[in-house]
Each structure stands twice: as structure tokens, then as C-alpha cells.
Motif scaffolding. Structure first.
Motif, PDB file in Angstrom:
ATOM      1  N   ALA B 101       0.830  -1.201   0.000  1.00  0.00           N
ATOM      2  CA  ALA B 101       0.000   0.000   0.000  1.00  0.00           C
ATOM      3  C   ALA B 101       0.861   1.247   0.000  1.00  0.00           C
ATOM      4  N   ASP B 102       0.264   2.357  -0.445  1.00  0.00           N
ATOM      5  CA  ASP B 102       0.951   3.639  -0.505  1.00  0.00           C
ATOM      6  C   ASP B 102       0.627   4.396   0.782  1.00  0.00           C
ATOM      7  N   PRO B 103       1.605   4.637   1.629  1.00  0.00           N
ATOM      8  CA  PRO B 103       1.314   5.314   2.904  1.00  0.00           C
ATOM      9  C   PRO B 103       0.937   6.781   2.741  1.00  0.00           C
ATOM     10  N   ALA B 104       1.188   7.297   1.532  1.00  0.00           N
ATOM     11  CA  ALA B 104       0.822   8.689   1.302  1.00  0.00           C
ATOM     12  C   ALA B 104      -0.673   8.838   1.026  1.00  0.00           C
ATOM     13  N   ARG B 105      -1.336   7.716   0.709  1.00  0.00           N
ATOM     14  CA  ARG B 105      -2.749   7.804   0.324  1.00  0.00           C
ATOM     15  C   ARG B 105      -3.685   7.633   1.504  1.00  0.00           C
ATOM     16  N   ALA B 106      -3.206   7.112   2.640  1.00  0.00           N
ATOM     17  CA  ALA B 106      -4.072   6.894   3.799  1.00  0.00           C
ATOM     18  C   ALA B 106      -3.219   6.971   5.043  1.00  0.00           C
ATOM     19  N   PHE B 111      -5.374   2.564   7.798  1.00  0.00           N
ATOM     20  CA  PHE B 111      -4.904   1.228   7.476  1.00  0.00           C
ATOM     21  C   PHE B 111      -5.257   0.252   8.597  1.00  0.00           C
ATOM     22  N   ALA B 112      -5.049   0.684   9.846  1.00  0.00           N
ATOM     23  CA  ALA B 112      -5.324  -0.195  10.983  1.00  0.00           C
ATOM     24  C   ALA B 112      -6.794  -0.525  11.085  1.00  0.00           C
ATOM     25  N   ALA B 113      -7.620   0.421  10.696  1.00  0.00           N
ATOM     26  CA  ALA B 113      -9.069   0.215  10.807  1.00  0.00           C
ATOM     27  C   ALA B 113      -9.543  -0.902   9.891  1.00  0.00           C
ATOM     28  N   THR B 114      -8.821  -1.148   8.825  1.00  0.00           N
ATOM     29  CA  THR B 114      -9.249  -2.222   7.913  1.00  0.00           C
ATOM     30  C   THR B 114      -9.173  -3.574   8.608  1.00  0.00           C
ATOM     31  N   GLY B 115      -8.437  -3.626   9.699  1.00  0.00           N
ATOM     32  CA  GLY B 115      -8.359  -4.873  10.438  1.00  0.00           C
ATOM     33  C   GLY B 115      -9.639  -5.220  11.166  1.00  0.00           C
ATOM     34  N   PRO B 126       0.553  -1.704   9.771  1.00  0.00           N
ATOM     35  CA  PRO B 126       1.407  -1.642   8.570  1.00  0.00           C
ATOM     36  C   PRO B 126       2.889  -1.780   8.877  1.00  0.00           C
ATOM     37  N   PHE B 127       3.586  -2.502   8.025  1.00  0.00           N
ATOM     38  CA  PHE B 127       5.033  -2.660   8.129  1.00  0.00           C
ATOM     39  C   PHE B 127       5.676  -1.917   6.943  1.00  0.00           C
ATOM     40  N   ALA B 128       6.692  -1.156   7.221  1.00  0.00           N
ATOM     41  CA  ALA B 128       7.397  -0.503   6.118  1.00  0.00           C
ATOM     42  C   ALA B 128       8.064  -1.572   5.267  1.00  0.00           C
ATOM     43  N   GLN B 129       8.013  -1.385   3.942  1.00  0.00           N
ATOM     44  CA  GLN B 129       8.691  -2.329   3.067  1.00  0.00           C
ATOM     45  C   GLN B 129       9.353  -1.594   1.921  1.00  0.00           C
ATOM     46  N   LEU B 262     -10.468   1.888   2.027  1.00  0.00           N
ATOM     47  CA  LEU B 262      -9.320   2.790   1.989  1.00  0.00           C
ATOM     48  C   LEU B 262      -9.486   3.794   0.853  1.00  0.00           C
ATOM     49  N   PRO B 263      -8.814   4.933   0.946  1.00  0.00           N
ATOM     50  CA  PRO B 263      -8.878   5.900  -0.148  1.00  0.00           C
ATOM     51  C   PRO B 263      -8.386   5.289  -1.454  1.00  0.00           C
TER      52      PRO B 263
END
Lengths: 245, 818
Positions: B101-106, B111-115, B126-129, B262-263
Motif C-alpha cells: 500500500a501507498d502510505p501517502a494515500r491513507a 490502514f489499521a481500521a481495515t483490520g 502496517p510494516f514498512a517495506q 481505503l482511499p
């Protein structure tokens, strides 16, 4: 010097000569034989006698090279057999010694002829010569008709004749018999005894182990008494039959 | 009649007047003993002498050690091969979907709420990759996707750490997979991340496996800021488990709800767990027939040899059993005596074997877990109980049957049975052998086995099994080596130049024409380049096949690539194509037939002729042809890779380095071909299991010859007394097994060929492919004849020890034995 006196030191002409022979199976136990010195001349019949457990068979085993002394020397037909390895001993036995056992020790899955042939084959004799010699012996011992039979089908006397033929097939200088009539009835035993006498009369050197004094007296020129692993009185004794000075 | 009435004098013994009936041998004051204690004391006394029969006990322990270890390993392998991916996926809480995922978009909160969405049962991230170029020892290790995670555990994707520790500081990396050795990174190795402002060195501190390969490596979250490639868009990883994810449609539905929550544009890429399952599942399916074949051979061998040794050990004691019965032991006591005499060394052997098998399984299952991509595998508890328990039960049963028989026999019959084989057996063979112009010890030895036909048959079977295993192993090794080379084209296509693609749903973007040209130029500029072509792939529709068919089009010569052909030939004319086995099965066509294809959205059909069927393990139909025959496929959007063949003597790793150096920041990178790990593991297992089976067979032979030597020790004494030399004794005893070994070899050779062919075809069938005849024709007749000597080798080696003992035994000692 009498034969009895010679036994303490042995004679240079002896076919068999034991000097200071001891056999111990366990270091902590009493030896089966202790410091035996004796000789048997070429052409002689000697009987080794003694009670059960006296060491008679042990002595025979050492003379035959079936076992080795703990100390002392054993010389047969001019060869120090106590110094030979197992392979050399086997060759020596094949060529110079024939052994007759109390319970015959024939191989049950071989025919009479094959039992007799075996020592010759192991010694590398040619096929033709071995068969000729075996045939001659079977005929001479009166068991030619049983050549294709198996030992289990033979009587005790017949089996012992086969054993004698096997012992003689390589024309050994020395014939050793351990209680040759021990497993036979008296009549058959006498037959075998006569056979052995005939062989000796033809020049065969014979040493037989027996616990039967009558057998020793009848067939042996000399008796060697063993008690508790030692020669009785330290000397061998001449017997009445064929005693030689 | 009392002693006085009979005129004899009864000697009074102090204290026994009140003892009741005199108990002979009991001494003064002795009372008769009854009950279980007495029964057991008799058994204990009669059992004495286990230590005197050291050789027999050692053989029992050794055979059961090998047999139980084989059984433990075999059961462990069978368990590991049974749906390994599914088991590991459940155990590691594998991710049904992994998302980039693009962290700039949300925001992180979004992101956590999708859980917490309906249908999402677990969430991690989210984990940075980031995707970086990693070098090892100056050579490109490949573009790797690295993820920053503080620990390996979690509600989703519980990463299995197989060695070392998790990264807990700067400059550390945990690599995905297992330590491959053979020159690859190991714990403590330095990996260099290039393509950054300045290279970053990371030390390998551990190896770990994600069941769905969520990353190529893991670092601490803090490390990620150092590793972000200049100009590369940031990316984060999200991992989901759904309530329903059994099918692709269900996973897609789950992802649809995530994307909707998500956006727009937040989700850039995602991959389904089903792709990983299919990939690992096909590996497992290929391995399973081989594992099953070997595990069964090991188990059968173990049972056969243990049974033979144990029953033989009891039968060899028949004479003693007869003596015990003659002095008053009951049949039940006899059985108890012999179960005890066999049982104790058997128990030691079984327990030691279980421990040995477990120890042996550690490296083996470590490798198989790597092949299956499923983290760690262990021998399950039920196997650790079943293997020794089963072998002990077999041992006791093998001992019980002859012991019961002996218990029922009369004392005289037991003694007679124990002394010698039945009269008449083998006599005719001895007569025949005596007439042969062979050295007498040889003819005596060759005829001897016929006296004990049952024992000889069991020995023959043991040798045959052992030899079959050895020959089968050698053949399967060759076959799998051919399959590995053909399947991966590793020897003909040692270099691939492909676009970075770490998530299996498709390329991250289409490179520009200039980038394509630069890559082509980088390849052709290398002096070591011998051949090259561009490979494109797209789905086509084929008449008669409902699903789409993956078609590969080669732009450039392709015959040099060396695809192995089952039938027919590689296409060499316009309009010809080659297909895999599944294509023919699904379409009902055969080599030589023509069919019609529809490429992409084109409405103009293309008629092609099937020139050949190639070896290409896949559950999907595949088709291969030239770009000219398959118009419309060879487009930049469909580009897969360049296949490169090198000149003789050229180093692939040096070539790869040179190309990558020239490519620089290109989306393309040169890499060695991957895969083939299954073959490596299979080949290693072949050697191990064959060795164990061969050793067990040798021990079985040793035991048989030992028993026979002891049975016949008196006869051996007679042979020696009449002039058989020690060397002749050794020859005779060794010849006891030569006859059965020759027969066993004659059986083992064709059996191994059949087994190899059947196993290979079974493996191929599960991989949905036929195999070229060359894969199974790995036994030229001269080689097969030589290999059948394996039977002779096993037999002779097993017989050497007892033969030497027989040769060494003094004649007088042997003659005293009865």
C-alpha cells in the motif's frame, strides 16, 4: 636305554616328541596338562590311557595340532608344530596326520565317497589320484558298496570304517584315534581294533586314546598313563603286546 | 516304605522335622516355594546368559537401532509430506492476502481500521517495506523485498525463525528461507544493500520462513529509513486473514472490502495465499510418491530384517529350550525366558533407534521444510511412539511365534531341531556340487544354503531388498538429475534477465522502450553471450479447452534452450508449437494435430500444428512457439524475461555481475534461474535412506551367517581337523551367501528398474506431466549388470565377520561344540 627311560627325554628318531608341554585353559585353574615329555617312535602303536578328565584328549589334540600348548614344544615328523600358524597346521595335518574320532565326525550331507575324498581335495590332490586312492581304501575296508550312501544310513562300524578311510586318504605318517571303539558295541569294536592292528602291521604309526585297559593291552605296544594332566610315575610303560625296547 | 522298613537309614537333618515333606536340594528348614515369585525366579535363572551371548545381543540391538531409526525417519517424512503447506499455513497463521500500500494515500489509523472490517479475522501491519538491490560477496544476490518488523510473531504471518535470532538492532537482517550453505549466506554473513545514497551493510543474524513468502528479508523498523531507495515510492505491507478465503473469488471479495475501506489508490498491489499454496503444493505432490516409496521400502526392510533376526535368534536356541524343558520348565516359562532374552536388547535397540531416527530427521526435515517453504518440520509425537513401539511389537511377535512352537515341542524334539537341519535337505545339491570342477571350499559353500531353505529364502529376500534399494537409489538419482536439468534448464539457460517482480499478481509497471533497448544492449555487449532470446507470455484461447492457456512466445532462436521432449520435436517451422502434457490431456489432441488459437482480443484465429510434447511439470496447459507463429503476444506488456546461454567456460556469476553493473538502476536485473531445491533434497534423501536400508540388509546377512556358523561350528571343526585352512574356511563361509546373493542380484536389478520407472511416472503424474524416455532409461545393460553386484557386496560384507570368526576358531574348540 629302555623305551621307558627314553621317554623322559625323547629319542631323536621319534615320530612324535613332546618336551615340557603344558596346556592351561585358564591362568587361574589347574593346567589340563603339566610338563609332559614323551615320544612315540615311527611305526609304533602307543595307547594313551587315564581316567576321565585326565587330559588324554587334550594331549591327542596337541599332537594333532588341533590345539596349541601353553608352553613346551611338540614335534611331529620332524616339524615343530607348536610354532606353526593355523594355515600351516592345517596343511601339516592334511599331509601328515590322520584323525579318527570316537563319534566318527563324518559330514552328514556328503556321501561316503565324498567324505573320504575331502581331505585329498583340500590338500590339492588331483581329481583322478584322489578318486583312485579313495576307491582303494573303500575296497580295502570293505565299504565299497556303500560309497554312494550317506553316513546316517550306516551302522556304527561302517561309519568308523569310513572315518578310517578318510584319515588314510592322504597316506599320513601318523594316525591318531580318540576312543575309536568308544561308540561301538564290543563285537564291532573288536573288528575296528583288528583293522587298526593290520594297519600298524603294515607300518602305520598309531596313537590311540582309550580308557579301556583291555583295548590298550590288546592293540598297543606301549601305554602312556596320564593322571591329572601328568604322566603317571613320570614314565610311560611298556605293555605286553609288541613292546619294543 | 519308610527308610527303616526298607532297611536303609534315614539321616536326620536338624530343623527339618517340622518342615513337612522333604524338599530336595532345599537344605535344612527349606519350605516349598510356590506362586508368582517362584515362577519368576525360575524364569530369571533360566534367562541368565544374555551377557554371554554378546554378539547375538549386539546384532539384535544394531538391527533394531537401524530398523527403528529408518521407521522413525520414514514416518516423519510421510507426515511431513502430507499437506505440508496447509499444516504450516495453519500453524503460522498465514496471510490470506498480502498487500502493498501507498502510505501517502491513507493514514496509519485508516490502514489499521481495515483490520476490523467484517470478514477480516486477523490483521497485521502496517510494516514498512522496500525493494532493494542486495549483493553478497560482491555478487548480486538479487533484488530483495525487505520489511521492517519488530518481531516475527503476530496475529498474521507468524514467521518461523529457523536459526539465529530476530533482528534487534541496526545493521541486522533476517533472511527468508534456510541457510543454504554451499557458498551462500550463513549466520554472520555480510549483505550489502546497493543503489542507496551510500551502500549499507547488513549482518545476517537469522534465517526465517514466512509460509506465504511475505518478504525476502526482515530488518528492524528503524532500519527501514536507511534502506529507502532514493526516488522510489514508499510502500507499506498489510497482512490479512479472512473468514472465507478458500477460493480466489473469496479472497478477491475480502480484498474488495479492504480496498473500498481505503482511499482510492492506497492499495497498489496484492497477492493471494492460493498462489503460494499452488506452488508449494505442486512441489509437495512431486515429492510425495518418492517419499512414500522410500519410506515404505525402509519400513518393510526394517520389519523383514528385524523379524528374521529375532525369530532366528530364538530358533538358534531350540536346543537350549529343549534342555530347559527337560529339567522341568513349563511351556509358558520357556516363552517367558525367550521373550526376556530377546526383549531386553530389543528394547535398548528400539529406544536408541528412535533417538537416532529423530536426530537424523532434524537435518533431513530442515531441508524438506525448505523445499516445501514451510518453516520447520519435526517428527510428530505419534511417529516417535509408533516407530519404536511398532518395532518392539514386531520383535516380540517374531520371537513369540517360534518360542510358542518350541514351548509346545517335546524336549527331545526341541533338542533335535536345534542341533541340525533336517536330514536329507540339500544332499542332492551337495552331490551336484561335488561333481563341479570348483575348489572344494567353494562347492561346499555354494551347496550349504540348501540345507536350510527357509533361512536361505529370508536371507535372499533381505539381500534383494537391500540391493534393490541401492540400485533404485542410483537410478532415481540419475533420473531426477535429468529432470532437474530439463525442468529448470539450468545447464542451458544459466542466466535470466527479468523485471523485478516480488508479488505474483503481475508486474509493477511496464518498462519503457529505452529501458528494453538498454537491457538488450547490456546482454549482447557481453562477450560471453552465446545465445539469447526474449520470452513473452499471455493467455490464449484454444479450441476445445475451456480455460485460458498460458502461451510463451520466443523472439529469437529457442532450440538451444534444450526443453526436454516427451514425443515429437521442438518447433522449427512457422505455424508449429510445442505443448505440455496437460495441454494434450485437456484438449484431447495429440502430437501432429492442428488446432486453432485466439490471441488476446484478436478475432482472427491462428492455426497451429503441435510439433511436440515437452516435459513441463504444471497443473495448467502450456504452449510454446515463436513470436511469428503467435502474433500479438510479443509485446512489452507481456514481456517475461530474456533467456541467455553462455559460451563454454563462461562464469554465470561473473556474467550476472557484469550485466547488472551495466544495467545500473534499470527495472531489469540479471539473475540465476531459481528452483530445483526439491531435487536437491530428494537426491540427498535417496542417498541417506539407501545407505540405511543397505546397512540393515548387511546386518541381516551377518546375523544369518553368524547363526549358521554357530549351528555348524562342529562341522567347521571337522573340516579344520581334516586339513581345511583358515583361508579356505573363509571362502566356504562366504560362499554360503554367494548363491543367494547372485539370485538376489538377478531379482534386484529388474525390480529396481521397474521401481524407478514406476516412481518416476508416479511423481510425473502428480506433477501433471509425462516424462521423456531418457529419464527412465538410466540403466544401460552393462551398468545394470555391474550394479546388481551390489547384492554380492552386501552379502559378502555381511558374511565377513562371522567368516573370520570361523576361520580363527581353533579346531579343538570347534570340535568340543555340539
Amino acid at each position: 636305554m629302555s623305551r621307558q627311560q627314553q621317554d623322559a627325554s625323547g629319542s631323536p628318531d621319534d615320530l612324535i616328541s613332546l618336551d615340557g608341554v603344558t596346556k592351561a585353559y585358564q591362568a587361574s585353574a589347574a593346567p589340563a596338562l603339566a610338563d609332559i615329555s614323551m615320544g612315540v617312535a615311527d611305526g609304533e602303536v602307543a595307547a594313551i590311557m587315564g581316567p576321565s578328565g585326565s587330559g588324554k584328549s587334550t594331549l591327542l589334540n596337541l599332537i594333532a595340532g588341533l590345539d596349541k600348548p601353553t608352553s613346551g614344544t611338540v614335534t611331529v615328523a620332524g616339524q615343530r608344530i607348536d610354532a606353526l600358524g593355523e594355515s600351516a597346521l592345517a596343511r601339516f595335518r592334511a599331509r601328515h596326520v590322520g584323525i579318527i574320532f570316537q563319534f566318527f565326525n563324518l559330514l552328514d550331507d556328503l556321501t561316503v565317497q565324498d567324505n573320504v575324498l575331502l581331505p585329498a581335495q583340500l590338500a590339492g590332490a588331483s581329481r583322478r589320484r584322489a578318486r583312485a586312492r579313495a576307491g582303494e581304501l573303500l575296497a580295502r575296508l570293505g565299504i565299497d558298496g556303500q560309497r554312494d550312501q550317506y553316513p546316517a544310513r550306516l551302522s556304527g562300524g561302517q561309519r568308523q570304517r569310513v572315518a578310517i578311510a578318510r584319515a588314510l586318504v592322504n597316506t599320513p605318517e601318523l594316525l591318531l584315534a580318540d576312543e575309536p571303539t568308544g561308540a561301538l558295541d564290543s563285537a564291532t569294536g573288536q573288528e575296528i581294533g583288528r583293522l587298526l592292528t593290520e594297519l600298524n602291521a603294515a607300518g602305520q604309526t598309531l596313537v590311540l586314546v582309550t580308557h579301556d585297559p583291555a583295548l590298550a593291552t590288546r592293540y598297543a605296544a606301549r601305554t602312556i598313563q596320564i593322571v591329572d594332566g601328568r604322566l603317571a610315575d613320570g614314565l610311560a610303560q611298556a605293555t605286553g603286546a609288541g613292546a619294543r625296547a | 516304605m519308610s527308610g527303616e522298613e526298607s532297611g536303609t537309614r534315614t539321616i536326620a537333618q536338624p530343623g527339618n522335622a517340622a518342615a513337612g515333606p522333604a524338599y530336595r536340594g532345599g537344605g535344612a528348614g527349606a519350605r516349598p516355594r510356590r506362586g508368582a515369585g517362584h515362577w519368576l525366579s525360575v524364569v530369571r535363572t533360566a534367562s541368565g546368559g544374555v551377557l554371554r551371548h554378546k554378539v547375538q545381543s549386539v546384532v539384535i540391538i544394531a538391527v533394531l537401532f537401524i530398523s527403528t531409526a529408518s521407521a522413525t525417519l520414514g514416518l516423519g517424512l510421510l507426515s511431513a509430506s502430507n499437506s505440508p503447506f496447509d499444516k504450516a499455513f495453519a500453524a503460522q497463521r498465514g496471510a490470506d492476502a498480502k498487500v502493498a500500500a501507498d502510505p501517502a494515500r491513507a493514514t496509519t489509523a485508516q490502514f489499521a481500521a481495515t483490520g476490523h472490517l467484517a470478514g477480516v479475522t486477523a490483521f497485521a501491519g502496517p510494516f514498512a517495506q522496500t525493494t532493494v538491490q542486495v549483493d553478497f560477496q560482491g555478487q548480486p544476490w538479487g533484488p530483495d523485498t525487505l520489511v521492517g518488523r519488530a518481531d516475527p510473531g503476530g496475529p498474521v504471518d507468524d514467521v518461523d525463525l529457523s536459526s539465529g535470532h530476530w533482528a534487534d538492532g541496526p545493521g541486522q537482517i533476517v533472511l527468508g528461507g534456510t541457510s543454504v550453505g554451499g557458498g551462500g549466506p550463513v549466520l554472520g554473513s555480510a549483505m550489502t544493500v546497493t543503489g542507496l545514497h551510500q551502500p549499507v551493510t547488513l549482518t545476517v543474524v537469522g534465517f526465517a520462513t514466512s509460509v506465504t513468502n511475505t518478504a525476502d528479508g526482515w530488518v528492524t523498523p528503524g532500519e527501514m529509513s536507511v534502506l529507502e531507495t532514493a526516488g522510489a515510492p514508499p510502500s507499506i505491507q498489510l497482512l490479512y486473514r479472512f473468514a472465507s478465503a478458500a477460493t480466489q473469488a473469496q479472497v478477491q471479495a475480502g480484498m474488495a472490502s479492504v480496498s473500498k475501506a481505503l482511499p482510492a489508490g492506497a492499495v497498489t498491489l496484492w497477492g493471494s495465499w492460493l498462489s503460494a499454496q499452488q506452488s508449494e503444493g505442486s512441489n509437495a505432490a512431486i515429492m510425495e510418491p518418492f517419499i512414500v516409496a522410500f519410506a515404505l521400502i525402509g519400513l518393510i526392510m526394517a520389519v523383514l530384517i528385524a523379524g528374521n533376526v529375532i525369530s532366528g535368534a530364538v530358533i538358534s536356541q531350540y536346543q537350549r529350550i529343549g534342555v530347559l524343558k527337560s529339567i522341568g520348565l513349563t511351556p509358558a516359562q520357556v516363552v517367558a525366558v525367550y521373550l526376556g532374552r530377546i526383549g531386553w536388547p530389543a528394547l535398548v535397540g528400539c529406544l536408541a533407534g528412535m533417538a537416532g531416527g529423530y536426530a537424523l530427521s532434524i537435518p533431513v526435515l530442515h531441508q524438506s521444510a525448505g523445499a516445501y517453504g514451510v518453516g520447520q518440520q519435526h517428527v510428530p509425537l505419534w511417529a516417535l511412539v509408533l516407530a519404536p513401539g511398532g518395532m518392539l511389537a514386531i520383535t516380540l511377535l517374531a520371537a513369540l511365534v517360534p518360542a510358542l512352537r518350541a514351548g509346545r515341542l517335546s524336549a527331545v524334539t526341541a533338542i533335535a531341531s536345534g542341533r541340525a537341519p533336517g536330514t536329507g535337505r540339500g544332499y542332492a545339491v551337495h552331490r551336484l556340487a561335488a561333481g563341479l570342477r570348483l575348489p572344494r571350499p567353494v562347492s561346499l559353500g555354494l551347496a550349504a544354503p540348501f540345507a536350510r531353505p527357509a533361512r536361505t529364502l529370508v536371507t535372499l529376500a533381505a539381500i534383494a531388498f537391500g540391493a534393490t534399494a541401492v540400485i533404485f537409489a542410483i537410478g532415481l538419482h540419475s533420473s531426477l538429475d535429468d529432470a532437474r536439468a530439463a525442468g529448470g534448464l539450468t545447464s542451458t539457460v544459466p542466466v535470466l534477465v527479468e523485471q523485478d517482480n516480488n508479488i505474483g499478481t503481475g508486474p509493477s509497471g511496464v518498462p519503457s522502450a529505452a529501458q528494453f533497448a538498454a537491457a538488450t544492449s547490456a546482454i549482447t555487449a557481453q562477450p560471453a553471450t552465446a545465445h539469447e532470446n526474449a520470452e513473452y507470455g499471455d493467455n490464449v484461447q484454444v479450441d476445445g479447452i475451456a480455460q485460458g492457456v498460458q502461451a510463451q512466445a520466443f523472439d529469437g532462436p529457442s532450440a538451444w534452450m534444450g526443453y526436454a521432449l516427451v514425443t515429437g520435436h521442438w518447433y522449427d517451422a512457422p505455424g508449429e508449437v510445442d505443448v505440455n502434457t496437460v495441454f494434450l490431456t485437456d484438449s484431447g489432441l495429440a502430437v501432429g494435430d492442428t488446432t486453432t488459437l485466439y490471441v488476446g482480443s484478436a478475432t482472427t484465429p491462428v492455426t497451429v500444428r503441435i510439433a511436440g510434447e515437452i516435459f513441463y511439470p504444471s497443473s495448467e496447459p502450456r504452449l510454446f512457439g515463436s513470436a511469428q507463429t503467435l502474433p500479438g503476444i510479443a509485446t512489452e506488456a507481456n514481456f517475461w524475461q530474456w533467456n541467455v546461454g553462455l559460451k563454454p567456460g563462461a562464469s554465470p556469476s561473473a556474467y550476472i555481475q557484469a550485466v547488472n553493473a551495466r544495467l545500473g538502476n534499470s527495472p531489469f536485473a540479471a539473475t540465476p534461474p531459481g528452483g530445483g531445491q526439491f531435487y536437491v533434497i530428494a537426491i540427498a534423501l535417496i542417498g541417506l535412506l539407501s545407505l540405511m536400508v543397505a546397512i540393515a540388509a548387511g546386518l541381516g546377512v551377518l546375523n544369518t551367517v553368524l547363526m549358521t556358523t554357530r549351528d555348524r561350528v562342529h562341522d567347521i571343526g571337522i573340516f579344520k581337523a581334516i586339513g581345511m585352512r583358515p583361508g579356505q574356511v573363509m571362502v566356504m563361509v562366504t560362499c554360503w551367501v554367494v548363491g543367494p546373493a547372485v539370485i538376489a542380484g538377478a531379482i534386484a536389478a529388474p525390480a529396481a528398474v521397474l521401481l524407478n520407472t514406476a516412481t518416476l511416472h508416479a511423481m510425473a503424474a502428480t506433477a501433471h506431466t509425462a516424462v521423456p524416455a531418457s529419464f527412465t532409461n538410466v540403466f544401460p545393460v552393462p551398468a545394470l549388470a555391474l550394479l546388481s553386484l551390489a547384492a554380492l557386496a552386501i552379502a559378502v560384507i555381511g558374511a565377513l565377520l562371522p567368516a573370520a570368526w570361523a576361520a580363527r576358531t581353533r579346531p579343538a574348540t570347534a570340535l568340543r561344540a555340539e
